[in-house]
Scaffold this motif. Sequence first.
Motif, PDB file in Angstrom:
ATOM      1  N   GLN A 159      84.431  21.278  31.310  1.00  0.00           N
ATOM      2  CA  GLN A 159      85.553  20.726  32.067  1.00  0.00           C
ATOM      3  C   GLN A 159      86.820  21.578  31.964  1.00  0.00           C
ATOM      4  O   GLN A 159      87.895  21.092  31.636  1.00  0.00           O
ATOM      5  N   ASN A 178      85.076  26.022  38.967  1.00  0.00           N
ATOM      6  CA  ASN A 178      84.876  25.963  40.416  1.00  0.00           C
ATOM      7  C   ASN A 178      84.390  27.311  40.974  1.00  0.00           C
ATOM      8  O   ASN A 178      84.931  27.842  41.948  1.00  0.00           O
ATOM      9  N   SER A 189      80.426  20.010  33.277  1.00  0.00           N
ATOM     10  CA  SER A 189      81.564  19.411  33.994  1.00  0.00           C
ATOM     11  C   SER A 189      82.577  20.440  34.462  1.00  0.00           C
ATOM     12  O   SER A 189      83.774  20.323  34.204  1.00  0.00           O
ATOM     13  N   ASN A 190      82.123  21.464  35.165  1.00  0.00           N
ATOM     14  CA  ASN A 190      83.001  22.547  35.600  1.00  0.00           C
ATOM     15  C   ASN A 190      82.988  22.808  37.100  1.00  0.00           C
ATOM     16  O   ASN A 190      83.571  23.787  37.553  1.00  0.00           O
ATOM     17  N   GLN A 191      82.326  21.968  37.867  1.00  0.00           N
ATOM     18  CA  GLN A 191      82.207  22.189  39.307  1.00  0.00           C
ATOM     19  C   GLN A 191      81.603  23.567  39.612  1.00  0.00           C
ATOM     20  O   GLN A 191      81.940  24.211  40.611  1.00  0.00           O
ATOM     21  N   ILE A 192      80.726  24.022  38.730  1.00  0.00           N
ATOM     22  CA  ILE A 192      80.062  25.315  38.929  1.00  0.00           C
ATOM     23  C   ILE A 192      79.139  25.224  40.141  1.00  0.00           C
ATOM     24  O   ILE A 192      78.408  24.260  40.315  1.00  0.00           O
ATOM     25  N   THR A 193      79.201  26.247  40.960  1.00  0.00           N
ATOM     26  CA  THR A 193      78.422  26.284  42.194  1.00  0.00           C
ATOM     27  C   THR A 193      77.298  27.311  42.093  1.00  0.00           C
ATOM     28  O   THR A 193      77.143  28.001  41.097  1.00  0.00           O
ATOM     29  N   ASP A 211      76.466  18.029  34.914  1.00  0.00           N
ATOM     30  CA  ASP A 211      77.668  17.606  35.631  1.00  0.00           C
ATOM     31  C   ASP A 211      78.363  18.773  36.321  1.00  0.00           C
ATOM     32  O   ASP A 211      79.550  19.026  36.122  1.00  0.00           O
ATOM     33  N   ASN A 212      77.613  19.497  37.134  1.00  0.00           N
ATOM     34  CA  ASN A 212      78.149  20.590  37.940  1.00  0.00           C
ATOM     35  C   ASN A 212      77.641  20.444  39.368  1.00  0.00           C
ATOM     36  O   ASN A 212      77.160  19.372  39.755  1.00  0.00           O
ATOM     37  N   HIS A 213      77.743  21.521  40.169  1.00  0.00           N
ATOM     38  CA  HIS A 213      77.268  21.492  41.546  1.00  0.00           C
ATOM     39  C   HIS A 213      76.188  22.544  41.761  1.00  0.00           C
ATOM     40  O   HIS A 213      76.083  23.133  42.841  1.00  0.00           O
ATOM     41  N   ASN A 243      73.454  17.328  38.724  1.00  0.00           N
ATOM     42  CA  ASN A 243      73.703  18.487  39.574  1.00  0.00           C
ATOM     43  C   ASN A 243      73.106  18.197  40.952  1.00  0.00           C
ATOM     44  O   ASN A 243      72.801  17.042  41.277  1.00  0.00           O
TER      45      ASN A 243
END
Length: 962
Positions: A348, A352, A372-376, A396-398, A421
């Motif tokens: 977190q 992104n 939780s880092n919005q990693i793509t 908890d990422n993408h 994810n």
Amino acid sequence: MESFLCYFLFIRLCFLLPLVFHAIVTNCFSSIQPLCHDDERYALLQFKESFVINKTASINPLAYPKVSSWKLGGEDRDCCSWDGVECDDDTGHVIGLDLDSSCLFGSMVSNSSLFSLAQLQRLNLADNHFNFSQIPSRLSRLSKLTYLNLSNSEFSGQIPSNISQISKLSSLDLSSNDMSYHKSLKNLVQNLTNLKVLSLSYVQILSPLPDILANLSCLTTLYLQGCGLYGEFPVGILRLPKLQVLRVSNNQDLKGYLPEFNSSSPLKILSLQITNFSGKLPTSIGKLDSLIDLDVSGCQLSGSIPSSLGNLTNLISLDLSYNTFKSSNSSLSWVGRLSKLTFLALGQIKWNMEIPLYLANLTQLRCLDLASNQITGQIPSWLANLTQLTVLRLQDNHLQGPIPSSIFELKNLECLNLYSNNLSGTVTVDMFLKFKNLTSLLLSWNNISFLPNTKPNVNATLNKFKILGLGSCNLRKFPDFLRNQDQLESIDLSSNNIHGQIPKWVWSTSKETLVYVDFSYNFLTGFDQHLGDFPWPRIQILKFYSNKLQMTLPIPPSSTLIYLIGRNMLHGEIPPLICSLSSLRSLDLSSNNFSGTLPHCLGNFSSSLNKLKLRNNSFRGIIPQICSKGSRLRMIDLSQNRFEGLVPRSLSDCRMLEILNLGSNQINDVFPSWLATLPELKVLILRSNGFHGVVGSPKTNFAFPKLHIVDLSANKFTGKLPSEYFRNWKAMEKIDVDDFTYMKSFTIIVFGYFTLFEYFFYSMRIVNKGKETEYRQIIEVFTAIDVSSNEFEGEIPELIGDLNRLQLLNLSNNHLTGHIPLSLRNLTELESLDLSQNKLSGIIPPQLTQLTFLASFNVSYNQLTGPIPHGKQFDTFENNSFIGNSGLCGNPLSKKCENPKASPPPPSSFKKDQDSWFPIEFDWKIIIMGYGSGLVIGVVIGHTMAERQQWFVRTRKRQRRR
């Protein structure tokens, strides 16, 4: 002559022989250590006999019974040669006793022979099982002790305060026992001025840290994890000249900040995990050359992560997760220089972006946590080069795409966490056979379909899992391979499509090891057997939330910490057996069909209970005294029941309470002004009850210091609006925060080698934009006042405009009079404003068009006059927002604005507003009727507001000259 000489020599020899013999004997025996003293030998043997040897009494796999070598007679009678016993070389007194991990089981009694070893200087009884007995106060008789270690030995009760009399102690370790210390910690340490090591981890202290700790100039090691500490952390502790290790983690109410550091600090380990430390991570932290372990996860640290951390090339472990750091993106490239890292957690920190390539330099990593880092993007193939990895957490990422085959090349993996994810594809059990050491697998909350095994006899070769997460994996039944799993500690099968009863064989799965079970969000109807004794004796977290269970409330074992069984079809009363759950931290029985009264024993839980959620049932009667001194309750939701009587005054003891919801009951009481002293209360909901009387004024200048959501609607409150409370609600005034996190609390569960952070998001139901809305999560910055449907009268106070963080304001359905205050234009965050069904008069201030976030506006059924303002949001409001005001005209109403008949104006009052004059009681009708011809009327209507103000000032000047 010769005979005389011989005689003489003979005589000399007779005199010398005793002397030589004495010297030889003395020299010989001086090299032999004296036998230990008889009284001490017997004391040790008596101590041995007071315990039994039990291999399960010690956790250490290398434990063995040291006292087995202790014997009374024979060659081994010298106690100084016994295993674990140390004697003084000169006196033979026993000065050291090292019996850690010795498989001792039994109670430590107050008259133990141990306390007769008056010369004892070092005592180590760690990792044994003393049967939950108390530490006897006679321990203080061992006044020469410099080292005392009783950690992890199943002691209980209170720490005897007279330990502070053992003033020579330089090392004290009482950690990991079920003990407490209810006095100030100052009393315990004030005489221990020689302390170098102090370890009280997981001892319940429940008090602030005393400043006196910052005076312990010899202190090198301080362990205070999980002690329930609160208040301000004395920053002087971090400036102690010899401090090398500081661990105060898992004290979520402990506040503090990090000072500036200098290069002379010997600090090696700094662990502040899950505390309330805030502020910035100082750049000077890069001067701590000796630092090998830095853990500030789960704090409230903000600002930028300093690049000076890249100077700490000796770091082995780094955890910056779960703070409120500013977005970093590529600014963490310095991490690639920390080549000694074996543990890296950067959860977190708002990346992104895709997983950065510079992490490939960290070839020594054993644990990588990027949660939780919005990693793509996809999981990169180069992760396979980190061959030492045993733990990989990407939850908890993408992340998208299938689980890549490269992941299966990490042969040493023990933990793989891909929870939540956007991963897709089909996964089978046999895909994980390559991982010989895999014990933790979490695939929940993806687009993955988990299929049964495809190879014969795969269950025979499958790993023994400890943690298994298969939530939302399109399961239609309990997976068969679970039948052979007997070491599970945690299992998540939530949000699947599992119907019917829970089979008998499931209750036998890992019966002796399960600690965490989540079967929520399925279609389970019941249990396939009668549960006399609950089958999982070690269970701590149990979730059956949102199923179709139809039964009375099943009571889990006393070990249960979290029990969530809301949103089912449970019925009947709460059985008294629930009182056995003395360690309960979270209880959710909401949205069932429970009835009857609440058991009074709920008040016994307040020292451990954090959350109590009983909303939407049919409970009745008086609310019991839920809180007691030292209560740790943070959320109480008793809404939508049939409770009656008064609000229990014991709630004033809930000093940590953040949300209190008593809405939709039959409570008959006056406004509970005494709740104003609760320092942490953020949400207060009393709607739809029988509250009555005047709200009045607070009795303190610091009433409700953190309150930012208030719902007093649908009661019988009278008198004027509580303007003095408005003045105190500073949390509704704009401050320099950008906190878009959700209101939540969390519980830390340690089981085996795993630590679980169980987040619990607060929820509520309020009326917003005319509709009752359920907020399953509440944003920290959300602010609301709803006092609708009461009998408030008088004017709307001007100072309500000071609450400029307000997003929802509902004053409807009262008896309010006067004008809409111009100060409402200061509520620039306002999204919903409801002033309907009152007796308000005058115009709608055109300045309200400046409220660009206003999505819902209702002034219907008042006595307002003049044209409806236009522009921006006002052009989106429909007819229903304005009906019931015969004097209003213009769109969206069908009534057009026409020239009314003239009539004399009433007197107006004036007030300077910023840089221009404008009437407080500005009434459109008054102006156009009182000052002349149709030409003037037309000019006033057609001009801008600035021109109207100038016209009004000129008119007043002409009036004065007359």
